[in-house]
Design an enzyme around this catalytic site. Structure first.
Site, PDB file in Angstrom:
ATOM      1  N   PRO A   1      -6.530  41.992 -70.431  1.00 24.90           N
ATOM      2  CA  PRO A   1      -6.398  43.211 -70.971  1.00 24.90           C
ATOM      3  C   PRO A   1      -6.096  44.316 -70.468  1.00 24.90           C
ATOM      4  CG  PRO A   1      -7.073  41.549 -72.375  1.00 24.90           C
ATOM      5  CD  PRO A   1      -7.226  41.455 -70.990  1.00 24.90           C
TER       6      PRO A   1
ATOM      7  N   GLU B   1     -16.075  36.496 -73.581  1.00 24.61           N
ATOM      8  CA  GLU B   1     -15.262  38.130 -73.553  1.00 24.61           C
ATOM      9  C   GLU B   1     -15.264  38.444 -72.017  1.00 24.61           C
ATOM     10  OE1 GLU B   1     -15.779  37.580 -76.699  1.00 24.61           O
ATOM     11  OE2 GLU B   1     -15.196  38.828 -76.240  1.00 24.61           O
TER      12      GLU B   1
ATOM     13  N   ARG C   1       7.871  31.842 -56.972  1.00 25.45           N
ATOM     14  CA  ARG C   1       9.030  31.847 -57.176  1.00 25.45           C
ATOM     15  C   ARG C   1       9.956  33.196 -56.204  1.00 25.45           C
ATOM     16  NH1 ARG C   1      11.785  33.410 -60.329  1.00 25.45           N
ATOM     17  NH2 ARG C   1      13.438  31.654 -61.389  1.00 25.45           N
TER      18      ARG C   1
ATOM     19  N   ASP D   1      18.233  36.076 -61.229  1.00 23.21           N
ATOM     20  CA  ASP D   1      17.706  36.362 -61.981  1.00 23.21           C
ATOM     21  C   ASP D   1      17.193  37.604 -62.812  1.00 23.21           C
ATOM     22  OD1 ASP D   1      14.645  33.448 -62.133  1.00 23.21           O
ATOM     23  OD2 ASP D   1      16.697  33.326 -62.449  1.00 23.21           O
TER      24      ASP D   1
HETATM   25  N1  LIG Z   1      -3.282  40.772 -71.040  1.00 23.61           N
HETATM   26  C1  LIG Z   1      -4.308  39.454 -70.433  1.00 23.61           C
HETATM   27  O1  LIG Z   1      -3.497  39.316 -68.815  1.00 23.61           O
HETATM   28  C2  LIG Z   1      -5.243  38.398 -70.136  1.00 23.61           C
HETATM   29  C3  LIG Z   1      -6.122  38.799 -69.209  1.00 23.61           C
HETATM   30  C4  LIG Z   1      -7.094  37.492 -70.183  1.00 23.61           C
HETATM   31  C5  LIG Z   1      -7.229  37.728 -71.473  1.00 23.61           C
HETATM   32  N2  LIG Z   1      -8.285  36.458 -71.812  1.00 23.61           N
HETATM   33  C6  LIG Z   1      -9.587  36.330 -70.797  1.00 23.61           C
HETATM   34  C7  LIG Z   1     -10.240  38.205 -70.829  1.00 23.61           C
HETATM   35  C8  LIG Z   1     -11.228  38.029 -72.129  1.00 23.61           C
HETATM   36  C9  LIG Z   1     -11.628  39.915 -72.052  1.00 23.61           C
HETATM   37  C10 LIG Z   1     -11.973  40.242 -71.237  1.00 23.61           C
HETATM   38  C11 LIG Z   1     -11.654  39.562 -69.874  1.00 23.61           C
HETATM   39  C12 LIG Z   1     -10.368  38.872 -69.718  1.00 23.61           C
HETATM   40  N3  LIG Z   1      -6.520  37.836 -72.483  1.00 23.61           N
HETATM   41  C13 LIG Z   1      -5.222  38.916 -71.633  1.00 23.61           C
END
Ligand SMILES: NC(=O)c1ccc(NCc2ccccc2)nc1
Length: 257
Positions: free
Chosen positions: A100, A127, A165, A180
């Site tokens: 994230p 995590e 793609r 697209d």
């Molecule tokens: N929003 C995204 O792209 C995304 C990517 C991975 C994920 N979960 C695995 C994870 C959690 C916390 C820290 C690092 C990786 N969730 C959402």
């Protein structure tokens, strides 16, 4: 092993490689893999675990809930994937981590990734991963949106699919990538297929007319109108050509909320 002729080479580091069968065995990407246009190879950190329990997670310094990916097994998998990328393609890979905290993926980003070097995509679990591994081994962090998932595998598949793609030859007829939605930055127009009437709702006459110029203009007008209604932000800072301005004006004048 031999050099890869694939137009796009992707190494995946994941504890759950079987999840990626959604890409390798289905649909457009599955056919591209079968045809050798896309190469996907997998490295599982668990294969590098040497203890009896095949440990792949570890406790966070400073305490707190949850675990992190164990550093040595993760780094060994990334290292091997990187080495294979260089052997298979003759190019140094771009190592991507999904989280994230990364750059938000959009069509432009997918295009950049499709045109770029081979990729090693690291899917985190628990995590996440040790920050020093991010600093030492990861080139770019990417995110598919502002939400947290239970692992990086689904975001990795989204990123790989969006880029794959766009690799020339992967889509059936190339112009479908061009038409697209989000191509040329507009939302997609409405689409229709048989039957001609559904619950009393008819297909717009222009689409049955066979007038290809009128159809093209109708579709462009609908794309512009929809973008204006649903995602006006996409029209900010974008110059519309004369035809597009005229069509959007028409749409707005005709629009009844
Ligand atoms: N929003 C995204 O792209 C995304 C990517 C991975 C994920 N979960 C695995 C994870 C959690 C916390 C820290 C690092 C990786 N969730 C959402």
């Amino acid at each position: 092993m031999s050099r890869s002729d694939a137009s796009m080479w992707v190494g995946v580091v994941s504890l759950f490689p079987e999840m990626f069968e959604a890409l390798t065995r289905q649909g457009v990407t599955g056919r591209a893999v079968d045809k050798g246009q896309i190469a996907l190879e997998f490295w599982n950190p668990r294969d590098y675990a040497t203890d009896r329990h095949r440990t792949v997670d570890d406790r966070p310094y400073g305490g707190g809930p949850g675990m992190l990916m164990k550093v040595d097994t993760l780094r060994s998998a990334i290292h091997d994937a990187r080495e294979r990328a260089e052997d298979a393609t003759g190019q140094r890979p771009k190592v991507i981590y999904l989280s994230p905290q990364g750059r938000q993926l959009d069509q432009r980003g997918a295009q950049e990734l499709a045109e770029g070097p081979p990729l090693v995509v690291v899917a985190g679990r628990y995590e996440g991963i040790d920050e020093r591994v991010v600093e030492a081994d990861i080139d770019e962090e990417w995110s598919i949106g502002d939400y947290v998932l239970s692992g990086g595998e689904l975001p990795a598949m989204v990123l790989i699919d969006a880029a794959a793609r766009l690799v020339p030859g992967v889509l059936g007829h190339q112009d479908s990538a061009v038409e697209d939605s989000f191509n040329d930055g507009l939302l997609d127009c409405p689409h229709y297929t048989r039957p001609e009437v559904i619950d009393g709702r008819r297909v717009p006459d222009v689409l049955l007319s066979g007038h290809h110029g009128a159809i093209r203009r109708w579709r462009l007008k609908q794309s512009l109108g929809r973008t204006w209604l649903r995602r006006p932000d996409l029209l900010e800072g974008r110059t519309l050509d004369a035809e597009q301005q005229a069509l959007l004006k028409e749409f707005i004048e005709e629009y009844v909320p």
